[in-house]
Write a protein that holds these residues in place. Structure first.
Motif, PDB file in Angstrom:
ATOM      1  N   UNK A   1       1.595  -9.108  11.303  1.00  0.00           N
ATOM      2  CA  UNK A   1       1.656  -7.933  10.427  1.00  0.00           C
ATOM      3  C   UNK A   1       2.080  -8.343   9.024  1.00  0.00           C
ATOM      4  N   UNK A   2       3.014  -9.287   8.912  1.00  0.00           N
ATOM      5  CA  UNK A   2       3.455  -9.740   7.600  1.00  0.00           C
ATOM      6  C   UNK A   2       2.332 -10.449   6.853  1.00  0.00           C
ATOM      7  N   UNK A   3       1.520 -11.214   7.587  1.00  0.00           N
ATOM      8  CA  UNK A   3       0.370 -11.879   6.962  1.00  0.00           C
ATOM      9  C   UNK A   3      -0.593 -10.852   6.393  1.00  0.00           C
ATOM     10  N   UNK A   4      -0.851  -9.802   7.145  1.00  0.00           N
ATOM     11  CA  UNK A   4      -1.745  -8.739   6.670  1.00  0.00           C
ATOM     12  C   UNK A   4      -1.126  -7.994   5.483  1.00  0.00           C
ATOM     13  N   UNK A   5       0.172  -7.770   5.534  1.00  0.00           N
ATOM     14  CA  UNK A   5       0.870  -7.099   4.424  1.00  0.00           C
ATOM     15  C   UNK A   5       0.780  -7.953   3.163  1.00  0.00           C
ATOM     16  N   UNK A   6       0.981  -9.250   3.298  1.00  0.00           N
ATOM     17  CA  UNK A   6       0.854 -10.155   2.142  1.00  0.00           C
ATOM     18  C   UNK A   6      -0.559 -10.131   1.576  1.00  0.00           C
ATOM     19  N   UNK A   7      -1.566 -10.140   2.466  1.00  0.00           N
ATOM     20  CA  UNK A   7      -2.953 -10.123   2.012  1.00  0.00           C
ATOM     21  C   UNK A   7      -3.265  -8.856   1.233  1.00  0.00           C
ATOM     22  N   UNK A   8      -2.812  -7.725   1.767  1.00  0.00           N
ATOM     23  CA  UNK A   8      -3.040  -6.452   1.075  1.00  0.00           C
ATOM     24  C   UNK A   8      -2.342  -6.437  -0.284  1.00  0.00           C
ATOM     25  N   UNK A   9      -1.091  -6.904  -0.322  1.00  0.00           N
ATOM     26  CA  UNK A   9      -0.337  -6.913  -1.578  1.00  0.00           C
ATOM     27  C   UNK A   9      -0.990  -7.843  -2.597  1.00  0.00           C
ATOM     28  N   UNK A  10      -1.481  -8.996  -2.137  1.00  0.00           N
ATOM     29  CA  UNK A  10      -2.129  -9.950  -3.045  1.00  0.00           C
ATOM     30  C   UNK A  10      -3.433  -9.397  -3.609  1.00  0.00           C
ATOM     31  N   UNK A  11      -4.110  -8.545  -2.835  1.00  0.00           N
ATOM     32  CA  UNK A  11      -5.376  -7.957  -3.285  1.00  0.00           C
ATOM     33  C   UNK A  11      -5.162  -6.679  -4.092  1.00  0.00           C
ATOM     34  N   UNK A  12      -3.914  -6.379  -4.430  1.00  0.00           N
ATOM     35  CA  UNK A  12      -3.647  -5.193  -5.248  1.00  0.00           C
ATOM     36  C   UNK A  12      -3.601  -3.902  -4.455  1.00  0.00           C
ATOM     37  N   UNK A  13      -3.544  -3.983  -3.155  1.00  0.00           N
ATOM     38  CA  UNK A  13      -3.498  -2.796  -2.304  1.00  0.00           C
ATOM     39  C   UNK A  13      -2.073  -2.571  -1.806  1.00  0.00           C
ATOM     40  N   UNK A  14      -1.169  -2.366  -2.743  1.00  0.00           N
ATOM     41  CA  UNK A  14       0.247  -2.249  -2.387  1.00  0.00           C
ATOM     42  C   UNK A  14       0.544  -1.011  -1.554  1.00  0.00           C
ATOM     43  N   UNK A  15      -0.150   0.067  -1.819  1.00  0.00           N
ATOM     44  CA  UNK A  15       0.101   1.293  -1.046  1.00  0.00           C
ATOM     45  C   UNK A  15      -0.234   1.063   0.421  1.00  0.00           C
ATOM     46  N   UNK A  16      -1.374   0.414   0.682  1.00  0.00           N
ATOM     47  CA  UNK A  16      -1.758   0.120   2.063  1.00  0.00           C
ATOM     48  C   UNK A  16      -0.773  -0.850   2.699  1.00  0.00           C
ATOM     49  N   UNK A  17      -0.289  -1.809   1.906  1.00  0.00           N
ATOM     50  CA  UNK A  17       0.698  -2.761   2.426  1.00  0.00           C
ATOM     51  C   UNK A  17       1.993  -2.048   2.798  1.00  0.00           C
ATOM     52  N   UNK A  18       2.409  -1.116   1.962  1.00  0.00           N
ATOM     53  CA  UNK A  18       3.630  -0.349   2.247  1.00  0.00           C
ATOM     54  C   UNK A  18       3.443   0.491   3.504  1.00  0.00           C
ATOM     55  N   UNK A  19       2.284   1.125   3.642  1.00  0.00           N
ATOM     56  CA  UNK A  19       2.004   1.936   4.842  1.00  0.00           C
ATOM     57  C   UNK A  19       2.052   1.079   6.107  1.00  0.00           C
ATOM     58  N   UNK A  20       1.429  -0.112   6.034  1.00  0.00           N
ATOM     59  CA  UNK A  20       1.413  -0.993   7.200  1.00  0.00           C
ATOM     60  C   UNK A  20       2.822  -1.452   7.559  1.00  0.00           C
TER      61      UNK A  20
END
Length: 106
Positions: free
Chosen positions: A60-79
């Motif tokens: 889950x942390x890997x996916x959160x990092x990927x989302x945050x790196x791609x500028x999708x911080x809201x999705x990362x926060x939700x996850x």
């Protein structure tokens, strides 16, 4: 006249004592507050939030990092909130701390 002078000194002393007792305590500036920490120890991922440790699934942390790196911080926060049950403010601070932890590219 002496009575008024003594009364004024006592009054000032009381004011000083009250100011020391009920005076304002210094507030830490936002930049100096201790940030949330995420550490990886042998594959286990731990986040420290207000002195309590919280385990996060490495996948889950890997996916959160990927989302945050791609500028999708809201999705990362939700996850992160879904994975841990954290509140919005805590999850936002952790996602933002991921950017601060990543080494700068030169």
């Amino acid at each position: 006249m002496l009575k008024f002078l003594i009364l004024a000194v006592v009054f000032l002393a009381v004011l000083v004592l009250l100011a020391r007792i009920f005076g304002r305590r210094p507030i830490e500036p936002v930049g100096q507050q201790r940030s949330k920490m995420i550490t990886m120890d042998g594959g286990a991922v731990t986040a420290e939030i207000d002195g309590q440790e919280l385990d996060i699934d490495p996948a889950a942390l890997t996916e959160i990092r990927r989302l945050a790196d791609n500028g999708q911080k809201i999705e990362a926060i939700k996850l992160l909130r879904d994975a841990t049950g954290l509140g919005l403010a805590e999850a936002k601070e952790i996602v933002e701390s991921l950017d601060r932890m990543r080494p700068k590219e030169s």
